[in-house]
Design an enzyme around this catalytic site. Structure first.
Site, PDB file in Angstrom:
ATOM      1  N   ARG A 101       2.016   2.742  -5.610  1.00  0.00           N
ATOM      2  CA  ARG A 101       1.410   2.653  -4.283  1.00  0.00           C
ATOM      3  C   ARG A 101       2.115   3.663  -3.376  1.00  0.00           C
ATOM      4  O   ARG A 101       3.226   3.419  -2.908  1.00  0.00           O
ATOM      5  CB  ARG A 101       1.582   1.232  -3.743  1.00  0.00           C
ATOM      6  CG  ARG A 101       0.774   0.920  -2.495  1.00  0.00           C
ATOM      7  CD  ARG A 101       1.271  -0.375  -1.880  1.00  0.00           C
ATOM      8  NE  ARG A 101       2.502  -0.148  -1.124  1.00  0.00           N
ATOM      9  CZ  ARG A 101       3.485  -1.036  -0.989  1.00  0.00           C
ATOM     10  NH1 ARG A 101       3.411  -2.202  -1.607  1.00  0.00           N
ATOM     11  NH2 ARG A 101       4.550  -0.751  -0.259  1.00  0.00           N
ATOM     12  N   HIS A 137       1.875  -1.241   1.949  1.00  0.00           N
ATOM     13  CA  HIS A 137       1.053  -2.298   1.353  1.00  0.00           C
ATOM     14  C   HIS A 137      -0.262  -2.428   2.109  1.00  0.00           C
ATOM     15  O   HIS A 137      -1.341  -2.442   1.525  1.00  0.00           O
ATOM     16  CB  HIS A 137       1.814  -3.618   1.370  1.00  0.00           C
ATOM     17  CG  HIS A 137       1.008  -4.785   0.912  1.00  0.00           C
ATOM     18  ND1 HIS A 137       0.627  -4.959  -0.395  1.00  0.00           N
ATOM     19  CD2 HIS A 137       0.493  -5.837   1.593  1.00  0.00           C
ATOM     20  CE1 HIS A 137      -0.077  -6.075  -0.516  1.00  0.00           C
ATOM     21  NE2 HIS A 137      -0.185  -6.615   0.687  1.00  0.00           N
ATOM     22  N   TYR A 190      12.087  -0.747   2.703  1.00  0.00           N
ATOM     23  CA  TYR A 190      12.533  -1.354   1.447  1.00  0.00           C
ATOM     24  C   TYR A 190      12.497  -0.412   0.243  1.00  0.00           C
ATOM     25  O   TYR A 190      12.817  -0.818  -0.867  1.00  0.00           O
ATOM     26  CB  TYR A 190      11.729  -2.622   1.136  1.00  0.00           C
ATOM     27  CG  TYR A 190      10.221  -2.454   1.140  1.00  0.00           C
ATOM     28  CD1 TYR A 190       9.552  -1.929   0.042  1.00  0.00           C
ATOM     29  CD2 TYR A 190       9.461  -2.834   2.253  1.00  0.00           C
ATOM     30  CE1 TYR A 190       8.182  -1.771   0.047  1.00  0.00           C
ATOM     31  CE2 TYR A 190       8.078  -2.681   2.268  1.00  0.00           C
ATOM     32  CZ  TYR A 190       7.447  -2.162   1.160  1.00  0.00           C
ATOM     33  OH  TYR A 190       6.070  -2.008   1.168  1.00  0.00           O
TER      34      TYR A 190
END
Length: 423
Positions: free
Chosen positions: A316, A320, A329
């Protein structure tokens, strides 16, 4: 509940070295890698005791990274694979250019939708950036009579099923609950609840089998959804009833902020073994390999051979959703390592090197891409504003005092803005 988490985490180390060690193979991955170390159950008591003393961080990955099916390397070089080559052997230059066009236009649509959300035209958007090959390859492997059950990120699959991309945006703008008739294109509405579509797909596939049809069903879900009980239940029912369904897992490495290795001790495709059906891991950034593997899996389903789990190993590239911030993160070097494996760039390199496309073709496609972007912007901006009171409708069949109270409070809140504007 899913192990997906929105909690901020320290970025993990780059996955570039980890993913770079995978090897191509001609085997369908019905069994674990031959060089996988013994599991905890297979070790002697002494070895288990020794392993227990190791730091937890060093025992997260219980097996070696497995081989994956690949037909087109990140450098754009074709490689042979005896098991899956026949499924793409008949592709013409037009077919190859078509796959490239699908990915380019899908990425452009996705970029426009992201921009529209940032401009306040959409409430939310889930980008597919980086996953174009996984979606276009699998989507083009389906037949018109197959039935597709997506999550909320399968914009490329929707494109392959001839869904007008602007129809995908109504739900994210809040003006409808989907925007298309699922039965017109055998493409179900987007499913927001994580993992539930796998049960819908399995039940539908069981019905297809009872009807004696030779069509197949494909269910999409992510690595995060693989931790849901719904997915485990769908695997059980599909296996026991030999349902003609393909479980297509897009492992994009992150379930929001949770990395895959914190969700599973074995590669995701190997989970299929415990349910009695085959699993295979494919290079999810290789559109040819995804097309071939998905064709193989759908063919198994149509021939009455039951379910298959396909793990498309991809990444990805974006957040998100537009409410997420992936920089909190994960490290930039991890993203850079995967950017070098870009699915569109590798296919373009192959098209140019093999004389399947020239500069004229790419220029025409760029113009088509610009046209698509303009149309998406125009259509979205012409959509009506969402009805702010619609969220109170149909909550209870006969109404409810608390809902009525909340509606009145919200109406007063909305009216307060009107008073300010009028003063």
């Amino acid at each position: 509940m899913t192990v997906e988490s929105t909690a901020a985490r320290k970025p993990r180390r780059s996955a570039g070295s980890k993913t770079g060690t995978t090897r191509t193979t001609a085997q369908s991955a019905d069994a674990p890698a031959a060089d996988a170390p013994a599991t905890a159950a297979q070790r002697t008591p002494a070895k288990r005791a020794a392993a227990a003393k190791k730091p937890a961080a060093k025992t997260v990955r219980a097996v070696a990274d497995p081989d994956l099916v690949q037909l087109l390397t990140p450098a754009g070089r074709r490689v042979k694979n005896a098991a899956y080559e026949p499924y793409v052997a008949d592709l013409t230059s037009d077919d190859l250019r078509g796959l490239y066009r699908d990915m380019v236009l899908t990425r452009r649509f996705d970029a426009e939708a992201t921009a529209l959300q940032r401009q306040g035209e959409l409430g939310l958007w889930a980008s597919l950036l980086g996953q174009e090959a996984a979606q276009i390859g699998s989507g083009r492997a389906t037949r018109p009579d197959d039935y597709v059950f997506p999550t909320y990120r399968e914009h490329g699959v929707a494109w392959c099923r001839d869904i007008d991309p602007t129809n995908l945006l109504g739900m994210f703008r809040g003006v409808n609950n989907g925007g298309w008739d699922p039965n017109s294109n055998n493409f179900h509405l987007y499913t927001i609840v994580i993992g539930s579509q796998t049960l819908h797909a399995t039940g539908y596939a069981m019905g297809v089998a009872k009807d004696g049809a030779d069509s197949a069903v494909i269910a999409y879900f992510g690595d995060g959804a693989s931790s849901q009980g719904d997915v485990a239940e769908s695997f059980t029912f599909a296996s026991v009833y030999n349902a003609p369904v393909v479980f297509f897992c897009q492992n994009n490495q992150w379930a929001i902020s949770e990395p895959t290795e914190r969700q599973t001790r074995v590669p995701l495709y190997q989970r299929a073994q415990g349910y009695g059906f085959p699993g295979v891991r494919v290079d999810g950034n290789d559109v040819l390999a995804v097309l071939a593997v998905t064709k193989w899996a759908l063919e198994r389903a149509r021939n009455g051979e039951g379910p298959t789990l396909v793990e498309a190993y991809t990444y990805r590239m974006g957040d998100h959703t537009t409410s997420d911030d992936a920089t909190r993160y994960r490290h930039d070097d991890e993203r850079a390592a995967w950017a070098a494996k870009d699915p569109i760039a590798r296919l373009r390199t192959y098209l140019e090197a093999s004389n399947h496309a020239d500069e004229g073709y790419f220029a025409e496609l760029e113009a088509e891409s610009e046209s698509l972007g303009r149309r998406v912007r125009e259509v979205v901006r012409a959509m009506p504003d969402p009805d702010p009171f619609a969220m109170f409708e149909h909550t209870y069949a006969d109404g409810h005092a608390l809902v009525d109270e909340e509606r009145a409070q919200f109406a007063a809140y909305q009216a307060s803005f009107t008073d300010v504007e009028g003063s």
